[in-house]
Design a protein around this motif. Structure first.
Motif, PDB file in Angstrom:
ATOM      1  N   GLN A 212      -5.576 -19.229 -34.995  1.00 34.21           N
ATOM      2  CA  GLN A 212      -4.281 -18.798 -35.528  1.00 34.21           C
ATOM      3  C   GLN A 212      -4.386 -18.423 -36.998  1.00 34.21           C
ATOM      4  O   GLN A 212      -3.443 -17.854 -37.550  1.00 34.21           O
ATOM      5  N   GLU A 213      -5.494 -18.722 -37.639  1.00 35.77           N
ATOM      6  CA  GLU A 213      -5.762 -18.247 -38.996  1.00 35.77           C
ATOM      7  C   GLU A 213      -6.509 -16.906 -38.936  1.00 35.77           C
ATOM      8  O   GLU A 213      -6.092 -15.930 -39.548  1.00 35.77           O
ATOM      9  N   LEU A 214      -7.602 -16.871 -38.189  1.00 34.64           N
ATOM     10  CA  LEU A 214      -8.396 -15.643 -38.073  1.00 34.64           C
ATOM     11  C   LEU A 214      -7.773 -14.768 -36.984  1.00 34.64           C
ATOM     12  O   LEU A 214      -8.363 -14.485 -35.946  1.00 34.64           O
ATOM     13  N   ASN A 215      -6.556 -14.336 -37.267  1.00 31.95           N
ATOM     14  CA  ASN A 215      -5.707 -13.688 -36.274  1.00 31.95           C
ATOM     15  C   ASN A 215      -4.887 -12.626 -36.996  1.00 31.95           C
ATOM     16  O   ASN A 215      -4.204 -12.930 -37.990  1.00 31.95           O
ATOM     17  N   ASP A 216      -4.954 -11.382 -36.541  1.00 35.56           N
ATOM     18  CA  ASP A 216      -4.330 -10.312 -37.311  1.00 35.56           C
ATOM     19  C   ASP A 216      -2.800 -10.369 -37.352  1.00 35.56           C
ATOM     20  O   ASP A 216      -2.193  -9.894 -38.321  1.00 35.56           O
ATOM     21  N   ALA A 227      -5.878  -4.836 -44.933  1.00 37.40           N
ATOM     22  CA  ALA A 227      -6.955  -4.723 -43.950  1.00 37.40           C
ATOM     23  C   ALA A 227      -8.307  -5.132 -44.534  1.00 37.40           C
ATOM     24  O   ALA A 227      -9.097  -5.812 -43.876  1.00 37.40           O
ATOM     25  N   LYS A 228      -8.591  -4.739 -45.755  1.00 37.93           N
ATOM     26  CA  LYS A 228      -9.888  -5.085 -46.344  1.00 37.93           C
ATOM     27  C   LYS A 228      -9.991  -6.582 -46.580  1.00 37.93           C
ATOM     28  O   LYS A 228     -11.077  -7.169 -46.474  1.00 37.93           O
ATOM     29  N   ASP A 229      -8.869  -7.218 -46.884  1.00 39.17           N
ATOM     30  CA  ASP A 229      -8.880  -8.664 -47.091  1.00 39.17           C
ATOM     31  C   ASP A 229      -9.032  -9.406 -45.762  1.00 39.17           C
ATOM     32  O   ASP A 229      -9.704 -10.440 -45.686  1.00 39.17           O
ATOM     33  N   TYR A 265      -7.261   3.079 -40.704  1.00 40.90           N
ATOM     34  CA  TYR A 265      -7.738   2.495 -41.960  1.00 40.90           C
ATOM     35  C   TYR A 265      -8.094   1.029 -41.798  1.00 40.90           C
ATOM     36  O   TYR A 265      -8.977   0.505 -42.501  1.00 40.90           O
ATOM     37  N   ARG A 266      -7.464   0.337 -40.837  1.00 38.60           N
ATOM     38  CA  ARG A 266      -7.846  -1.050 -40.578  1.00 38.60           C
ATOM     39  C   ARG A 266      -9.123  -1.112 -39.750  1.00 38.60           C
ATOM     40  O   ARG A 266      -9.947  -2.020 -39.946  1.00 38.60           O
ATOM     41  N   ARG A 271     -14.715  -2.621 -38.651  1.00 31.88           N
ATOM     42  CA  ARG A 271     -16.088  -2.183 -38.368  1.00 31.88           C
ATOM     43  C   ARG A 271     -17.079  -2.887 -39.301  1.00 31.88           C
ATOM     44  O   ARG A 271     -18.124  -3.377 -38.869  1.00 31.88           O
ATOM     45  N   ARG A 272     -16.748  -2.929 -40.578  1.00 31.91           N
ATOM     46  CA  ARG A 272     -17.634  -3.581 -41.553  1.00 31.91           C
ATOM     47  C   ARG A 272     -17.832  -5.060 -41.220  1.00 31.91           C
ATOM     48  O   ARG A 272     -18.959  -5.579 -41.280  1.00 31.91           O
ATOM     49  N   ALA A 273     -16.764  -5.737 -40.848  1.00 32.24           N
ATOM     50  CA  ALA A 273     -16.861  -7.167 -40.545  1.00 32.24           C
ATOM     51  C   ALA A 273     -17.687  -7.413 -39.286  1.00 32.24           C
ATOM     52  O   ALA A 273     -18.555  -8.302 -39.255  1.00 32.24           O
TER      53      ALA A 273
END
Length: 310
Positions: A212-216, A227-229, A265-266, A271-273
């Motif tokens: 529930q934290e690592l959740n968009d 999005a970058k954060d 843009y997100r 993709r980077r992550a």
């Protein structure tokens, strides 16, 4: 007479589903391939009723029909989910697809694409426009059973796991899940390892960690994280849990919704992550998997160490 809340001086009311055991005092097992960190994508693919019911919003809710918020969410099924699947294909990543069975009526091609990829289908209600926690027990049981039957009929998979729409449970939900054939739930976010939940029938229902934290939704919609954060949050969570997993096996889920992370843009930042995680996976540091495979692994371990999974 007042309706003042109870004041407790002793033990507080409990759910009774599991006891307390700190993560520092548990069986030091490994995941397949000797990995200590299991990672999975929880890919929420959802459908919402038009002109009624619940749904996340990009703007203040309007009188129904709320075209702004409905069409923003529908972007996920028409565009965002397909872009995400392309990215997952490029990186060789399976996902746990949490699906509303209303998708079979609305956009069956999307579910078929995930089945063709070999993704695990996980029950996620019929629609995300309603909560199951307020349903009478018979209606909730019917929902759980019918979703499982529909997934089997349409896709040939026996759904093993469940995530309630809006993480809404009744007091009987774990019992009903076990009774209707589910092996695990993703509803509880209380741990970084799978655990057993007690049910009224005595059947084991596993709780597989779902974030529930690592959740968009809570991060991007509720807390308005950029999005970058959010992508950096995924990387930081992964790097820290990889380090922590030297001491004990851990599970890291990433909860994604295509109407959010499928926005171009997100997606660039997602993709980077995911490339960062894929690089470690390719070095053999992590087990990139699905919730059902995690459940199967701990079920097998429990046969040899029942006292450690009580």
């Amino acid at each position: 007479m007042t309706n003042a809340p109870h004041r407790y001086l002793g033990e507080l009311p409990s759910h009774g589903r599991f006891g307390y055991r700190p993560i520092t005092r548990r069986l030091p097992y490994q995941w397949p391939g000797g990995a200590r960190l299991a990672v999975y994508l929880g890919f929420n693919v959802e459908h919402f009723a038009f002109g009624e019911g619940m749904g996340a919003g990009i703007g203040p809710a309007s009188p129904q029909p709320d075209v702004l918020n409905y069409s923003w969410r529908e972007y996920g099924n028409r565009v965002g989910a397909w872009r995400c699947l392309e990215l997952f294909d490029q990186l060789g990543m399976p996902c746990g697809a949490l699906i509303n069975t209303a998708l079979y009526d609305h956009c069956p091609e999307l579910v078929a694409a995930m089945v063709a990829r070999g993704d695990e289908l996980i029950g996620h209600g019929h629609t995300n426009a309603e909560r199951q926690g307020s349903m009478p027990a018979a209606e909730e049981r019917e929902l759980l059973a019918s979703c499982r039957q529909r997934i089997l009929k349409e896709s040939g998979q026996q759904a093993q796991g469940w995530l309630s729409p809006w993480i809404s449970e009744s007091l009987q939900t774990p019992d009903l899940l076990a009774d209707t054939g589910y092996r695990y739930t993703l509803n509880w976010c209380h741990d970084d390892q799978p655990g057993c939940m007690r049910t009224s029938s005595g059947q084991t229902l596993w709780s597989v960690p779902y974030p529930q934290e690592l959740n968009d939704i809570p991060m991007i919609v509720a807390r308005q994280l950029d999005a970058k954060d959010f992508a950096q949050m995924i990387i930081d969570q992964f790097d820290e849990m990889l380090e922590q997993s030297r001491s004990q096996p851990l599970v890291m889920g990433i909860a994604l919704h295509p109407y959010l992370v499928g926005q171009p843009y997100r997606l660039r930042h997602l993709r980077r992550a995911l490339q960062h995680i894929a690089a470690e996976r390719d070095r053999g540091s992590v087990w990139f998997t699905t919730p059902g495979a995690i459940c199967s692994h701990v079920e097998e371990l429990r046969q040899h160490h029942p006292e450690d999974f009580a």
